[in-house]
Design an enzyme around this catalytic site. Structure first.
Site, PDB file in Angstrom:
ATOM      1  N   ALA A 258      -1.493   1.590  -6.068  1.00 10.61           N
ATOM      2  CA  ALA A 258      -0.754   0.570  -6.032  1.00 10.61           C
ATOM      3  C   ALA A 258       1.228   0.825  -5.807  1.00 10.61           C
ATOM      4  CB  ALA A 258      -0.603  -0.429  -7.345  1.00 10.61           C
TER       5      ALA A 258
ATOM      6  N   ARG B 157      -0.208   7.637  -8.567  1.00  3.85           N
ATOM      7  CA  ARG B 157      -0.255   8.966  -9.500  1.00  3.85           C
ATOM      8  C   ARG B 157       1.021   8.790 -10.055  1.00  3.85           C
ATOM      9  NH1 ARG B 157      -1.204  13.717  -4.926  1.00  3.85           N
ATOM     10  NH2 ARG B 157      -0.365  11.148  -3.674  1.00  3.85           N
ATOM     11  N   ARG B 158       1.900   7.986  -9.349  1.00  8.78           N
ATOM     12  CA  ARG B 158       3.624   7.563  -9.617  1.00  8.78           C
ATOM     13  C   ARG B 158       2.801   6.471 -10.929  1.00  8.78           C
ATOM     14  NH1 ARG B 158       5.940   7.716  -4.074  1.00  8.78           N
ATOM     15  NH2 ARG B 158       4.264   6.470  -3.274  1.00  8.78           N
TER      16      ARG B 158
ATOM     17  N   VAL C 258      -6.795  10.084  -7.691  1.00  8.09           N
ATOM     18  CA  VAL C 258      -8.461   9.579  -7.053  1.00  8.09           C
ATOM     19  C   VAL C 258      -8.823  11.112  -6.496  1.00  8.09           C
ATOM     20  CG1 VAL C 258      -7.974   7.135  -6.025  1.00  8.09           C
ATOM     21  CG2 VAL C 258      -8.127   8.738  -4.989  1.00  8.09           C
TER      22      VAL C 258
ATOM     23  N   TYR D 201      -7.953  13.348   9.846  1.00  7.93           N
ATOM     24  CA  TYR D 201      -7.422  11.878   8.987  1.00  7.93           C
ATOM     25  C   TYR D 201      -8.170  10.689   9.671  1.00  7.93           C
ATOM     26  CZ  TYR D 201      -4.743   7.607   8.132  1.00  7.93           C
ATOM     27  OH  TYR D 201      -4.207   5.699   8.002  1.00  7.93           O
TER      28      TYR D 201
ATOM     29  N   PRO E  99      -6.325  -1.499   9.796  1.00  6.06           N
ATOM     30  CA  PRO E  99      -4.367  -1.882  10.587  1.00  6.06           C
ATOM     31  C   PRO E  99      -4.248  -0.534  11.628  1.00  6.06           C
ATOM     32  CG  PRO E  99      -4.561  -1.664   7.597  1.00  6.06           C
ATOM     33  CD  PRO E  99      -5.720  -1.320   8.558  1.00  6.06           C
TER      34      PRO E  99
ATOM     35  N   VAL F 168       1.518   0.407  10.176  1.00 10.48           N
ATOM     36  CA  VAL F 168       1.661  -0.534   9.571  1.00 10.48           C
ATOM     37  C   VAL F 168       2.985   0.177   8.992  1.00 10.48           C
ATOM     38  CG1 VAL F 168       1.616  -1.979   7.695  1.00 10.48           C
ATOM     39  CG2 VAL F 168      -0.852  -1.323   8.709  1.00 10.48           C
TER      40      VAL F 168
END
Ligand code: NDP
Ligand code: 8X3
Length: 257
Positions: free
Chosen positions: A14, A38-39, A65, A157, A187, A190
């Site tokens: 988030a 993490r931040r 995670v 990926y 998506p 983005v």
């Protein structure tokens, strides 16, 4: 609007991009937010901002995670009112590099698989049993067009996002007979920090990804995530693909100039 009052939403990743936009969009709907990344400093700033704009109740916590023991400990440490997650947005994720597989960096493959696949699993495993016990919940994974089409250099990926699609479908089956909903929002392009991260901080290379076309914004995706979560309880939007008008496939985009 306050359609999600009395609803606890957990958003992983988030601190930036789509996850951050989801936090804002859910706050605007009156939800209470559990924000992880993490931040931690960024989450704290965001929580203060949402409190002043929407009066949002937020609990932030540092989470990598990829760290299974850390995920276990973080969930054990949640204060009681925050243990009942109603909506889980599995958003934390990244791409690294666009190297051919035969030239790829193994440590980057591990980073992608550990984050996008194993991290999503660790968090889901902690949250879903409570949803089942309470008879209420919705898991929304942020997949990708890359989970539906492979493109040159996308190898690991793409594989990680194909795995997200498989896990979304599998969880849907495993939760059949419960009221828990399972969705993936997938998506195309983005414009976030995604490409800066993918190209290891090369801003110029990242900007070229979106050059000459109007990419989606993080807010476009957050809008879809909130929409998916606010359908009537018997409606499960299981898969949603969202592309910019200027993108037709993973390899076909229309650019001006
Ligand atoms: P950003 O780089 O802007 O944001 C990624 C977020 O994930 C950050 O908040 C970051 O937080 C978090 N994150 C990364 N690794 C970890 C980790 N190990 N533990 C916890 N949090 C982590 O990218 P986007 O917002 O674009 O990406 C969000 C999701 O959307 C990803 O799953 C991505 O694959 C997917 N996606 C993106 C698309 C795009 O074109 N941008 C298209 C399709 C899907 P922090 O660094 O603070 O931990
Ligand atoms: C991120 C978008 O097109 O690089 O999932 O796969 S793309």
């Amino acid at each position: 609007m306050t359609r999600l009052k009395e609803t606890v939403v957990l958003v992983t990743g988030a601190s930036a991009g789509i996850g951050r936009a989801c936090a804002e969009a859910f706050a605007a709907e009156g939800a209470s937010l559990l924000l992880a990344a993490r931040r931690l400093d960024r989450l704290q700033t965001l929580a203060g901002d949402l409190a002043s704009r929407f009066g949002t109740k937020t609990h932030v916590f540092a989470l990598d995670v990829r760290d299974r023991a850390g995920v276990d400990a973080a969930f054990e440490a949640l204060p009681d009112p925050w243990k009942t997650v109603d909506i889980l947005v599995n958003n934390a994720g990244l791409g690294r590099g666009l190297d051919k597989l035969q030239e790829g960096r193994v440590e980057e493959w591990e980073e992608m698989i550990d984050t996008n696949v194993k991290g999503l699993l660790y968090v889901t495993r902690k949250v879903v049993p409570g949803m089942v016990a309470r008879g209420r919940g919705h898991v929304i994974n942020i997949g990708s067009l890359a989970g539906r089409e492979v493109y040159p250099g996308g190898n690991v990926y793409c594989a990680s996002k194909f795995a997200v699609k498989a896990l979304t479908r599998a969880l849907k089956m495993d939760l059949l007979g419960t009221p828990i909903r399972v969705s993936t929002v997938d998506p195309g392009m983005v414009e976030t920090d995604f490409s800066v991260v993918r190209f290891r901080g090369d801003q110029e290379k990242a900007a070229k990804v979106y050059q000459g076309l109007k990419a989606l914004t993080a807010e476009d995706i957050a809008d879809a995530v909130v929409w998916v979560s606010t359908r009537p309880p018997h409606v499960d939007v299981t898969e949603m693909v969202i592309l910019p008008v200027a993108q037709a496939s993973a390899t076909l985009a229309h650019r001006k100039g």
